[in-house]
Design a protein around this motif. Structure first.
Motif, PDB file in Angstrom:
ATOM      1  N   PHE A  53       0.834  -1.200   0.000  1.00  0.00           N
ATOM      2  CA  PHE A  53       0.000   0.000   0.000  1.00  0.00           C
ATOM      3  C   PHE A  53       0.877   1.262   0.000  1.00  0.00           C
ATOM      4  CE2 PHE A  53      -2.798  -3.053   2.428  1.00  0.00           C
ATOM      5  CZ  PHE A  53      -3.640  -3.314   1.356  1.00  0.00           C
ATOM      6  N   VAL A  54       1.960   1.217   0.771  1.00  0.00           N
ATOM      7  CA  VAL A  54       2.882   2.351   0.820  1.00  0.00           C
ATOM      8  C   VAL A  54       3.541   2.545  -0.545  1.00  0.00           C
ATOM      9  CG1 VAL A  54       4.967   3.263   1.887  1.00  0.00           C
ATOM     10  CG2 VAL A  54       3.298   2.033   3.277  1.00  0.00           C
ATOM     11  N   GLU A  55       3.919   1.452  -1.186  1.00  0.00           N
ATOM     12  CA  GLU A  55       4.538   1.546  -2.505  1.00  0.00           C
ATOM     13  C   GLU A  55       3.564   2.103  -3.534  1.00  0.00           C
ATOM     14  OE1 GLU A  55       5.850  -2.443  -3.057  1.00  0.00           O
ATOM     15  OE2 GLU A  55       7.781  -2.116  -2.026  1.00  0.00           O
ATOM     16  N   ALA A  56       2.290   1.750  -3.413  1.00  0.00           N
ATOM     17  CA  ALA A  56       1.271   2.280  -4.325  1.00  0.00           C
ATOM     18  C   ALA A  56       1.107   3.791  -4.134  1.00  0.00           C
ATOM     19  CB  ALA A  56      -0.064   1.579  -4.097  1.00  0.00           C
ATOM     20  N   ILE A  57       1.191   4.244  -2.867  1.00  0.00           N
ATOM     21  CA  ILE A  57       1.116   5.686  -2.595  1.00  0.00           C
ATOM     22  C   ILE A  57       2.297   6.405  -3.248  1.00  0.00           C
ATOM     23  CG2 ILE A  57       1.262   7.433  -0.780  1.00  0.00           C
ATOM     24  CD1 ILE A  57      -0.229   5.457   1.051  1.00  0.00           C
ATOM     25  N   SER A  58       3.484   5.826  -3.099  1.00  0.00           N
ATOM     26  CA  SER A  58       4.684   6.442  -3.683  1.00  0.00           C
ATOM     27  C   SER A  58       4.596   6.493  -5.205  1.00  0.00           C
ATOM     28  CB  SER A  58       5.932   5.665  -3.270  1.00  0.00           C
ATOM     29  OG  SER A  58       6.130   5.741  -1.870  1.00  0.00           O
ATOM     30  N   THR A  59       4.091   5.429  -5.807  1.00  0.00           N
ATOM     31  CA  THR A  59       3.956   5.389  -7.263  1.00  0.00           C
ATOM     32  C   THR A  59       2.982   6.456  -7.751  1.00  0.00           C
ATOM     33  OG1 THR A  59       4.435   3.018  -7.317  1.00  0.00           O
ATOM     34  CG2 THR A  59       3.308   3.952  -9.231  1.00  0.00           C
ATOM     35  N   ALA A  60       1.845   6.592  -7.058  1.00  0.00           N
ATOM     36  CA  ALA A  60       0.861   7.608  -7.436  1.00  0.00           C
ATOM     37  C   ALA A  60       1.436   9.012  -7.277  1.00  0.00           C
ATOM     38  CB  ALA A  60      -0.405   7.449  -6.590  1.00  0.00           C
ATOM     39  N   THR A 102       3.779  13.948  -9.563  1.00  0.00           N
ATOM     40  CA  THR A 102       4.959  14.807  -9.662  1.00  0.00           C
ATOM     41  C   THR A 102       5.321  15.071 -11.116  1.00  0.00           C
ATOM     42  OG1 THR A 102       5.846  14.026  -7.548  1.00  0.00           O
ATOM     43  CG2 THR A 102       7.418  14.984  -9.104  1.00  0.00           C
ATOM     44  N   SER A 103       5.197  14.056 -11.961  1.00  0.00           N
ATOM     45  CA  SER A 103       5.493  14.215 -13.379  1.00  0.00           C
ATOM     46  C   SER A 103       4.563  15.240 -14.022  1.00  0.00           C
ATOM     47  CB  SER A 103       5.357  12.868 -14.096  1.00  0.00           C
ATOM     48  OG  SER A 103       5.550  12.999 -15.488  1.00  0.00           O
ATOM     49  N   LEU A 104       3.291  15.221 -13.646  1.00  0.00           N
ATOM     50  CA  LEU A 104       2.336  16.181 -14.187  1.00  0.00           C
ATOM     51  C   LEU A 104       2.653  17.600 -13.732  1.00  0.00           C
ATOM     52  CD1 LEU A 104      -1.063  14.257 -13.866  1.00  0.00           C
ATOM     53  CD2 LEU A 104       0.138  14.862 -15.964  1.00  0.00           C
TER      54      LEU A 104
END
Length: 501
Positions: free
Chosen positions: A176-183, A188-190
């Motif tokens: 779940f933490v990794e999914a938060i970081s990915t999102a 950030t890219s946007l």
């Protein structure tokens, strides 16, 4: 003598693209016309004397309103000016201004006189100015939104990273933490693209050879455009150096190539051409001088006039939902503008699209130096942290303390100055937001250095370094970290700032 004077008058009228005319009381039948009668519309000079001819050449979208106002002013015996479009014989459009004088005798209109002037160039310049002002306003809005989101994303990313470090690799919550970081990374890219468009992003400018950039991009472009599109490069023999961010320029070329690919679903030709251009007369966008030009042309479906008008605006897209964010061309606009250049588009439905980029040619130094950054022991290091956003300040302090730093925090510049006046604190680094109410980060750093002359400073900001904001890191004791950042990036930047001094 009279004939010579008339000839000179006709020549002047032709050069300024003006027709001096007279007509009957209705304005339908011209009785005299002198000037650029042939050049203006490309017709025979005698055509102007045909009843109703000039009205028939008015653009269909303007004709009714122009003729209604024309007849109303005749009825009122009122002199007036009208601006409208006319259609040339070759179907191209020309803007004109018709300055009309109503001749009245004993209460009756007996004739009309006027000057019909070609104002196409003026209208083009007015349009370019309006477009520039609109893009500037949209850029400020986009930059402000990205700045606010970067503060939020800094909190999300840093907490996610800190939490990740406390979880065991077998903990089911790790995913779940990794999914938060990915999102957060995607968001950030946007925001980064919005900052590039608004010209408030961090740029690593260097001296570049445009021909080399295009050549190095060829292999990637061939992979992304597909085998059914032929890629052609036509490079100038020799070009002067340009100065811009290499990664951003490569992104511009890729964005334009991807747009061209999408415009040629059945295949076609994509042509990249470079050449040197000399601008003798400057404009609002470009100063006089030498420029390197890159054109990216396709023979795809093309764009209509409305799409060309809006294509550089953020989130404008003609693609289906889910096929793109509509930021590719706006990012390209921002990159080129930041480099002191301009980007234009020429297109027509069914015939393809050509983007033209002009970048100023500059003198380049022979060498550029780089430096490496070693790591250090953080124990007993004292950092003053100044940030007006509470969430960012809290999570940054936590990341610093977890890594062994002693942190003195303040919510504003004036509040932080109390630490500078206490020499026993032995401050190692000032970490401050660049843009804060009351006192900017740069002003704060200058005040600190009055007490601690060689104090290193790490600036952080949701904007990038920007001359438009009056923000640039030029002092060798200064460093910069773009938001949003993670705990690891913050610690790396802090270590580098302290080590470099």
């Amino acid at each position: 003598m009279l004939q010579s004077s008339l000839s000179r008058q006709a020549m002047v009228l032709d050069e300024v693209r003006t027709i001096i005319w007279e007509s009957d009381p209705t304005g339908q039948q011209l009785t005299n016309a002198t000037g650029c009668c042939t050049a203006l519309l490309g017709c025979n000079a005698d055509d102007w004397y045909r009843p109703g001819y000039w009205q028939s050449r008015i653009h269909a979208d303007d004709r009714d309103s122009v003729l209604i106002e024309f007849q109303e002013n005749i009825r009122r015996h009122q002199d007036h000016r009208l601006e409208f479009r006319m259609i040339r014989v070759d179907d191209s459009v020309v803007w004109v201004e018709n300055a009309i004088k109503v001749i009245v005798d004993n209460g009756d209109v007996v004739a009309m006189r006027g000057a019909l002037v070609d104002i196409t160039d003026r209208k083009r310049l007015e349009h370019e100015l309006r477009q520039s002002q609109k893009m500037e306003a949209v850029g400020r809005l986009a930059g402000g939104i990205a700045h606010d989101f970067n503060n939020v994303l800094t909190v999300i990313s840093t907490y996610a990273e800190l939490m990740h470090g406390r979880l065991d690799v077998t903990d089911e919550n790790l995913r779940f933490v990794e999914a938060i970081s990915t999102a957060a990374d995607r968001a950030t890219s946007l925001t980064h693209q919005l900052l590039v468009f608004s010209r408030k992003s961090l740029h690593h400018k260097e001296f570049l050879d445009l021909n080399k950039i295009v050549s190095e991009s060829e292999s990637l472009l061939r992979r992304v455009i597909g085998e059914d599109i032929v890629l052609i490069t036509q490079l100038a023999g020799e070009l002067g150096k340009i100065r811009t961010d290499k990664t951003h320029l490569e992104q511009v070329i890729l964005n334009l190539a991807l747009n061209a690919r999408d415009a040629m679903p059945s295949g076609g030709r994509l042509t990249l051409t470079t050449r040197e251009v000399e601008i003798e007369i400057g404009s609002d966008e470009l100063a006089p001088g030498r420029y390197a030009e890159l054109t990216v042309a396709d023979d795809g479906v093309g764009m209509d006039s409305d799409s060309m008008l809006h294509c550089f605006e953020p989130f404008f897209t003609t693609k289906p939902i889910g096929s793109g964010a509509g930021l590719g061309l706006s990012v390209s606009y921002g990159v080129v503008s930041e480099a002191g250049g301009s980007i234009r588009v020429d297109s027509e439905l069914g015939t393809g699209t050509t983007f033209g980029i002009l970048l100023p040619i500059v003198d380049s130094p022979d060498t550029q130096l780089t430096a490496s950054t070693p790591s250090l022991d953080n124990q007993a290091r004292v950092v003053v942290l100044v940030e007006d956003e509470p969430g960012v300040r809290k999570v940054a302090r936590m990341a610093l303390e977890v890594n062994g730093f002693s942190v003195l925090e303040a919510e504003s510049g004036p509040a932080a100055l109390q630490f500078a006046a206490q020499p026993l604190l032995a401050i190692d680094l000032l970490v401050t937001d660049l843009v804060m109410p009351g006192m900017s980060g740069q002003e704060l750093s200058r005040n600190f250095r009055k007490q601690i002359p060689n104090l290193p400073v790490l600036f952080i900001s949701g904007f990038g370094q920007s001359t438009e904001l009056g923000v640039s890191v030029e002092n060798p004791l200064d460093s910069f970290l773009q938001k949003p950042f993670t705990a690891n990036k913050l610690i790396e930047a802090v270590n580098a700032a302290i080590t470099d001094t």
